[in-house]
Design a protein around this motif. Structure first.
Motif, PDB file in Angstrom:
ATOM      1  N   LEU A 278       1.206  -8.874   7.869  1.00 14.40           N
ATOM      2  CA  LEU A 278       0.076  -8.736   6.949  1.00 14.40           C
ATOM      3  C   LEU A 278      -0.948  -7.738   7.506  1.00 14.40           C
ATOM      4  N   ASP A 279      -1.234  -7.853   8.793  1.00 12.71           N
ATOM      5  CA  ASP A 279      -2.183  -6.914   9.409  1.00 12.71           C
ATOM      6  C   ASP A 279      -1.651  -5.485   9.366  1.00 12.71           C
ATOM      7  N   LEU A 280      -0.339  -5.330   9.572  1.00  8.73           N
ATOM      8  CA  LEU A 280       0.256  -4.002   9.523  1.00  8.73           C
ATOM      9  C   LEU A 280       0.205  -3.430   8.104  1.00  8.73           C
ATOM     10  N   CYS A 281       0.304  -4.307   7.106  1.00  9.07           N
ATOM     11  CA  CYS A 281       0.164  -3.856   5.714  1.00  9.07           C
ATOM     12  C   CYS A 281      -1.227  -3.266   5.485  1.00  9.07           C
ATOM     13  N   TRP A 282      -2.250  -3.963   5.936  1.00  9.01           N
ATOM     14  CA  TRP A 282      -3.615  -3.449   5.783  1.00  9.01           C
ATOM     15  C   TRP A 282      -3.779  -2.129   6.529  1.00  9.01           C
ATOM     16  N   GLN A 283      -3.193  -2.050   7.712  1.00  8.96           N
ATOM     17  CA  GLN A 283      -3.289  -0.816   8.491  1.00  8.96           C
ATOM     18  C   GLN A 283      -2.602   0.334   7.757  1.00  8.96           C
ATOM     19  N   THR A 284      -1.449   0.070   7.168  1.00  6.84           N
ATOM     20  CA  THR A 284      -0.713   1.099   6.429  1.00  6.84           C
ATOM     21  C   THR A 284      -1.498   1.564   5.212  1.00  6.84           C
ATOM     22  N   LEU A 285      -2.098   0.622   4.503  1.00  2.71           N
ATOM     23  CA  LEU A 285      -2.915   0.991   3.341  1.00  2.71           C
ATOM     24  C   LEU A 285      -4.108   1.842   3.772  1.00  2.71           C
ATOM     25  N   ALA A 286      -4.707   1.466   4.902  1.00  2.00           N
ATOM     26  CA  ALA A 286      -5.882   2.218   5.364  1.00  2.00           C
ATOM     27  C   ALA A 286      -5.516   3.640   5.771  1.00  2.00           C
ATOM     28  N   GLU A 287      -4.309   3.845   6.256  1.00  2.00           N
ATOM     29  CA  GLU A 287      -3.875   5.175   6.662  1.00  2.00           C
ATOM     30  C   GLU A 287      -3.583   6.085   5.467  1.00  2.00           C
ATOM     31  N   CYS A 288      -3.350   5.478   4.313  1.00  2.00           N
ATOM     32  CA  CYS A 288      -2.888   6.273   3.169  1.00  2.00           C
ATOM     33  C   CYS A 288      -3.891   6.335   2.011  1.00  2.00           C
ATOM     34  N   PHE A 289      -4.730   5.323   1.843  1.00  2.30           N
ATOM     35  CA  PHE A 289      -5.560   5.250   0.641  1.00  2.30           C
ATOM     36  C   PHE A 289      -7.004   4.893   0.975  1.00  2.30           C
TER      37      PHE A 289
ATOM     38  N   THR B  86       0.383 -20.015   3.542  1.00  2.00           N
ATOM     39  CA  THR B  86       0.234 -18.731   4.237  1.00  2.00           C
ATOM     40  C   THR B  86      -1.196 -18.228   4.065  1.00  2.00           C
ATOM     41  N   ARG B  87      -1.490 -17.067   4.627  1.00  2.00           N
ATOM     42  CA  ARG B  87      -2.849 -16.541   4.616  1.00  2.00           C
ATOM     43  C   ARG B  87      -3.306 -16.200   3.202  1.00  2.00           C
ATOM     44  N   GLU B  88      -4.613 -16.242   2.978  1.00  2.00           N
ATOM     45  CA  GLU B  88      -5.164 -16.073   1.638  1.00  2.00           C
ATOM     46  C   GLU B  88      -4.866 -14.720   1.011  1.00  2.00           C
ATOM     47  N   ASP B  89      -4.672 -13.699   1.838  1.00  2.00           N
ATOM     48  CA  ASP B  89      -4.430 -12.355   1.317  1.00  2.00           C
ATOM     49  C   ASP B  89      -2.956 -12.066   1.057  1.00  2.00           C
ATOM     50  N   HIS B  90      -2.087 -13.047   1.273  1.00  5.10           N
ATOM     51  CA  HIS B  90      -0.649 -12.816   1.175  1.00  5.10           C
ATOM     52  C   HIS B  90      -0.233 -12.308  -0.209  1.00  5.10           C
ATOM     53  N   ALA B  91      -0.627 -13.010  -1.251  1.00  7.62           N
ATOM     54  CA  ALA B  91      -0.194 -12.643  -2.601  1.00  7.62           C
ATOM     55  C   ALA B  91      -0.705 -11.259  -2.993  1.00  7.62           C
ATOM     56  N   GLN B  92      -1.971 -10.980  -2.714  1.00  6.09           N
ATOM     57  CA  GLN B  92      -2.553  -9.694  -3.089  1.00  6.09           C
ATOM     58  C   GLN B  92      -1.908  -8.540  -2.328  1.00  6.09           C
ATOM     59  N   ILE B  93      -1.697  -8.723  -1.043  1.00  6.14           N
ATOM     60  CA  ILE B  93      -1.126  -7.646  -0.245  1.00  6.14           C
ATOM     61  C   ILE B  93       0.322  -7.401  -0.634  1.00  6.14           C
ATOM     62  N   MET B  94       1.060  -8.470  -0.959  1.00  7.37           N
ATOM     63  CA  MET B  94       2.455  -8.335  -1.377  1.00  7.37           C
ATOM     64  C   MET B  94       2.542  -7.502  -2.662  1.00  7.37           C
ATOM     65  N   ASN B  95       1.754  -7.858  -3.658  1.00  3.89           N
ATOM     66  CA  ASN B  95       1.794  -7.148  -4.933  1.00  3.89           C
ATOM     67  C   ASN B  95       1.345  -5.693  -4.791  1.00  3.89           C
ATOM     68  N   THR B  96       0.318  -5.472  -3.981  1.00  6.37           N
ATOM     69  CA  THR B  96      -0.202  -4.114  -3.806  1.00  6.37           C
ATOM     70  C   THR B  96       0.802  -3.210  -3.103  1.00  6.37           C
TER      71      THR B  96
ATOM     72  N   GLN C  52     -10.435   2.659  -0.132  1.00  5.66           N
ATOM     73  CA  GLN C  52     -10.622   1.291  -0.610  1.00  5.66           C
ATOM     74  C   GLN C  52     -10.628   1.223  -2.134  1.00  5.66           C
ATOM     75  N   SER C  53     -11.223   2.192  -2.767  1.00  2.00           N
ATOM     76  CA  SER C  53     -11.336   2.191  -4.222  1.00  2.00           C
ATOM     77  C   SER C  53      -9.993   2.357  -4.920  1.00  2.00           C
ATOM     78  N   GLU C  54      -8.990   2.827  -4.220  1.00  2.00           N
ATOM     79  CA  GLU C  54      -7.669   3.041  -4.816  1.00  2.00           C
ATOM     80  C   GLU C  54      -6.763   1.813  -4.714  1.00  2.00           C
ATOM     81  N   LEU C  55      -7.194   0.801  -4.013  1.00  2.00           N
ATOM     82  CA  LEU C  55      -6.330  -0.357  -3.784  1.00  2.00           C
ATOM     83  C   LEU C  55      -6.221  -1.282  -4.984  1.00  2.00           C
ATOM     84  N   LEU C  56      -7.317  -1.395  -5.780  1.00  2.00           N
ATOM     85  CA  LEU C  56      -7.359  -2.295  -6.943  1.00  2.00           C
ATOM     86  C   LEU C  56      -7.068  -3.735  -6.528  1.00  2.00           C
ATOM     87  N   MET C  57      -7.729  -4.166  -5.449  1.00  2.00           N
ATOM     88  CA  MET C  57      -7.582  -5.523  -4.942  1.00  2.00           C
ATOM     89  C   MET C  57      -8.941  -6.227  -4.985  1.00  2.00           C
ATOM     90  N   LYS C  58      -8.928  -7.527  -4.752  1.00  2.00           N
ATOM     91  CA  LYS C  58     -10.169  -8.289  -4.723  1.00  2.00           C
ATOM     92  C   LYS C  58     -11.062  -7.744  -3.611  1.00  2.00           C
TER      93      LYS C  58
END
Length: 464
Positions: A428-439, A366-376, A441-447
């Motif tokens: 996965l793209d919708l996850c990033w969109q949801t995070l962007a609507e709520c937080f 799967t895509r490289e960001d899968h594990a990070q986005i799932m955990n976040t 970048q500094s609050e994500l604690l991701m790579k």
């Protein structure tokens, strides 16, 4: 009592077999016969699991299976029920176990719980028959799970990925739309063949599965084995073995990726309990027999990714009576399977669900960001639940708590509803969109490399 189609037996062979008349007892659907020696007839050794033909004095014939042998006493389980059978009946042992039709002609067909077509089509008498009794797969022929089965259900593909050769149940509270959910997975899953096993289905559910597969255009790659609630309960015990035997053959001989759907395994366990009580076995926990674990494991262990061939993946429904996850059936199932999907309130619970094989495919196929986005996403949703508890107790909420509350609402709307259908990449793209609507970048604690690549900065600025 109607005569039963004896799986296309050789009549001349049956007539040459010994006929036993000494029936000792009839208890429920169990008859016990004293086996005696006769001259002038062909002797057939009797083994556990073999079939027998029971013929009453009025000519009515029924199919039975050997379930116990004690000296000269053999106990048989009548598939069509013992109603109308008298002690004057005769028994002839056939010397082989139950068989099921296997060929490419069974695709798009529906069979009953004794393996006979029930859709009005041809009888397939000339097609090959294979025994439903087979040994477990040689461990040397198994390969490590490494391929994903896409279902387009975000809570599965994104958070608890279904992997080829996995055996995993859907733990459901009664009243939940688990059959609708199972049918949708069978339609959307990227499997070559779907084998469906219905256990104690009411007619409405049977009709629902059939029409859903037909209307979705996947019936041509589907095989259905159905035991209805109106059928004899003892026949229910044959259905998983027939479905798994056919699935195994398609995987090994045709190299197909087979998905087996079974509903409801609690109904199957209840049938085993009823048969055990008829045989006067000593019950264990809540009336279930002591071999419940091994009987369930025998079926689930058919899931396998074959070296140089196809694969068998098992997805079943296990209802929890009273919503009790410690009930013997879900409790034993949890020790056998590789995770579970926990369905309640029309949603898959991200905390109660688990796929123990997802690490074999996440980030690898799967895509490289899968594990990070799932955990976040799960981390923020956990925080959202805590913020909701604070709000319910009238605590003062911080700005960060307000963000978590917004995220929790969006997470349930966009991902947790079982009716949502999204490809993995879209999810996965919708996850990033949801995070962007709520937080921020500094609050994500991701790579940071992933944030730089996938975080929708432009959309974030437009919303600001």
């Amino acid at each position: 009592m109607e005569a039963v189609n004896f799986i296309y037996l050789d009549i001349s062979m049956i007539e040459s077999l010994i006929r036993h008349h000494n029936i000792i007892s009839i208890i429920g659907n169990i008859i016990t016969v004293n086996v005696s020696q006769s001259k002038g007839k062909q002797e057939t050794s009797t083994c556990f699991g073999d079939l027998a033909q029971v013929e009453d004095s009025n000519g009515t014939q029924s199919l039975a299976q050997v379930i116990k042998i004690t000296g000269n006493k053999v106990s048989l389980q009548l598939f069509s029920g013992a109603q109308g059978i008298s002690t004057h009946a005769s028994v002839r042992f056939l010397g082989r176990s139950m068989r099921v039709t296997y060929s490419n002609n069974i695709l798009g067909r529906i069979f009953n719980s004794t393996g006979d077509p029930m859709d009005g089509g041809s009888t397939l008498e000339q097609d090959a028959k294979v025994s439903i009794e087979s040994a477990s797969v040689n461990p040397m022929k198994r390969v490590l799970a490494s391929k994903m089965i896409r279902t387009n259900v975000p809570m599965i593909d994104l958070f608890n990925t279904l992997v080829e050769s996995q055996k995993i149940p859907i733990f459901s509270i009664s009243g939940e739309p688990y059959n609708q959910f199972l049918a949708r997975i069978g339609i959307q899953a990227d499997a070559d063949i779907v084998v469906f096993a219905g256990l104690g289905l009411i007619f409405d559910d049977f009709y629902f599965f059939r029409t859903q597969f037909e209307q979705a255009g996947v019936f041509a790659r589907t095989v259905m084995f159905c035991n209805l609630a109106s059928d004899p309960i003892v026949e229910r015990l044959l259905v998983p073995d027939m479905a798994l035997t056919v699935a195994e053959r398609f995987a090994v001989e045709e190299g197909k990726r087979v998905l087996v759907l079974m509903t409801d395994m609690t109904s199957y366990a209840d049938a085993m309990k009823e048969v055990g009580i008829s045989m006067e076995h000593v019950p264990s926990n809540r009336g279930y027999m002591g071999d419940l674990y091994s009987q369930l494991a025998k079926r689930y262990e058919k899931a396998c990714d074959y070296n140089g061939a196809g694969s068998v993946t098992i997805l079943s429904v296990t209802t929890m009576p009273g919503g009790d996850v410690t009930h013997p059936v879900p409790d034993n199932t949890g020790y056998i399977t590789e995770g579970q999907f926990y369905l309640h309130d029309g949603m898959l619970d991200p905390f109660g669900s688990l796929s123990r094989l997802k690490q074999h495919v996440i980030g690898k196929v799967t895509r490289e960001d899968h594990a990070q986005i799932m955990n976040t996403m799960i981390r923020f949703y956990s925080g959202a639940n805590e913020a909701e508890q604070k709000q319910a107790m009238a605590f003062e909420l911080s700005l960060y708590d307000q963000k978590l509350l917004q995220f929790g609402r969006l997470f349930r709307e966009r991902f947790m509803d079982i009716n949502i259908s999204l490809a993995l990449e879209e999810a996965l793209d919708l996850c990033w969109q949801t995070l962007a609507e709520c937080f921020e970048q500094s609050e994500l604690l991701m790579k940071q490399a992933l944030i730089d690549k996938y975080f929708p900065v432009t959309d974030r600025k437009e919303n600001a």
